[in-house]
Design an enzyme around this catalytic site. Structure first.
Site, short mmCIF file in Angstrom:
data_model
loop_
_atom_site.label_atom_id
_atom_site.label_comp_id
_atom_site.label_asym_id
_atom_site.label_seq_id
_atom_site.Cartn_x
_atom_site.Cartn_y
_atom_site.Cartn_z
CG HIS A 142 -0.22 -0.08 2.57
ND1 HIS A 142 -0.07 -1.35 3.18
CD2 HIS A 142 0.39 0.90 3.30
CE1 HIS A 142 0.72 -0.81 4.59
NE2 HIS A 142 0.97 0.21 4.50
C1 T46 Z 1 2.93 0.92 6.72
C2 T46 Z 1 3.72 -0.42 7.10
C3 T46 Z 1 5.09 -0.07 6.97
C4 T46 Z 1 -3.88 -0.84 13.67
O1 T46 Z 1 -4.75 -0.98 14.35
N1 T46 Z 1 -3.06 0.35 14.02
C5 T46 Z 1 -2.01 0.68 13.49
O2 T46 Z 1 -1.25 1.71 13.83
C6 T46 Z 1 -1.38 -0.14 12.36
C7 T46 Z 1 -0.34 0.25 11.90
C8 T46 Z 1 -2.30 -1.37 12.06
N2 T46 Z 1 -3.32 -1.61 12.94
C9 T46 Z 1 -3.95 -2.62 12.32
C10 T46 Z 1 -4.80 -2.85 11.04
C11 T46 Z 1 -4.59 -4.22 10.70
O3 T46 Z 1 -5.79 -4.95 11.01
O4 T46 Z 1 -2.98 -3.92 12.53
C12 T46 Z 1 -3.39 -4.76 11.44
C13 T46 Z 1 -2.24 -5.08 10.49
O5 T46 Z 1 -1.94 -3.62 9.69
P1 T46 Z 1 -1.43 -3.64 8.43
O6 T46 Z 1 -1.92 -4.85 7.44
O7 T46 Z 1 -1.85 -2.27 7.48
O8 T46 Z 1 0.07 -3.99 8.42
P2 T46 Z 1 1.27 -3.79 7.06
O9 T46 Z 1 2.37 -4.41 7.89
O10 T46 Z 1 0.88 -4.26 5.91
O11 T46 Z 1 1.66 -2.35 7.23
C14 T46 Z 1 2.05 -1.39 8.28
C15 T46 Z 1 1.24 -0.03 8.37
O12 T46 Z 1 0.00 -0.39 8.53
C16 T46 Z 1 1.41 0.92 7.23
O13 T46 Z 1 0.77 2.08 7.66
O14 T46 Z 1 3.52 1.90 6.16
O15 T46 Z 1 3.34 -1.30 8.13
#
Ligand code: T46
Length: 135
Positions: free
Chosen positions: A49
């Protein structure tokens, strides 16, 4: 692509190492949020993303991983394996994180609170979004 990496000051002594990060000094924005990922399953790729506004600094404080950055025109792979090194990731940048070592802890300092509406999760939509200034 211009990669912005920060090398943080290490306050080391005969007891070991310590790194302190202050917003607007060591980190170029106000830190609204800190999150970190660990126990990443072997072979997993995360991210996929971009963000409309969010700026972040990624620090692999333990172990190693790789970050793919893509601005819609160029791609760059940045290995992270030093607890004293931070990778700046601007808004408008597609990111993928992969090749996590089993002991990797990837810590992220973020300029904004969590906001799902700031995410662009579709790659074609991302390409359209970043080409908006080309016209
Ligand atoms: C990014 C990369 C480097 C939350 O509730 N709060 C938060 O602050 C974050 C980051 C995530 N979440 C929840 C949302 C999802 O249900 O945690 C779960 C996993 O998040 P996500 O699938 O977005 O994780 P990544 O590793 O794909 O991405 C993350 C960050 O979301 C993003 O901003 O830049 O790490």
């Amino acid at each position: 692509m211009q990669i912005k990496k920060y090398t943080f000051q290490i306050h080391g002594d005969d007891r070991g190492q310590l790194i302190a990060l202050e917003e607007m000094k060591d980190i170029p924005f106000e830190i609204k949020r800190v999150y970190y990922m660990y126990d990443t399953v072997d072979g997993v790729r995360r991210g996929f993303h971009a963000h409309k506004c969010l700026e972040q600094i990624l620090i692999c404080i333990h172990g190693s991983c790789k970050i793919l950055l893509d601005n819609g025109k160029e791609k760059e792979i940045v290995p992270l394996d030093k607890p004293y090194e931070g990778l700046y990731v601007s808004n408008d940048m597609w990111r993928e994180m992969y090749d996590f070592s089993p002991d990797a802890v990837l810590m992220v300092l973020a300029s904004e609170f969590y906001d799902e509406s700031d995410y662009i999760r579709d790659y074609d939509e991302f390409l359209k979004y970043v080409s908006r200034n080309d016209k």
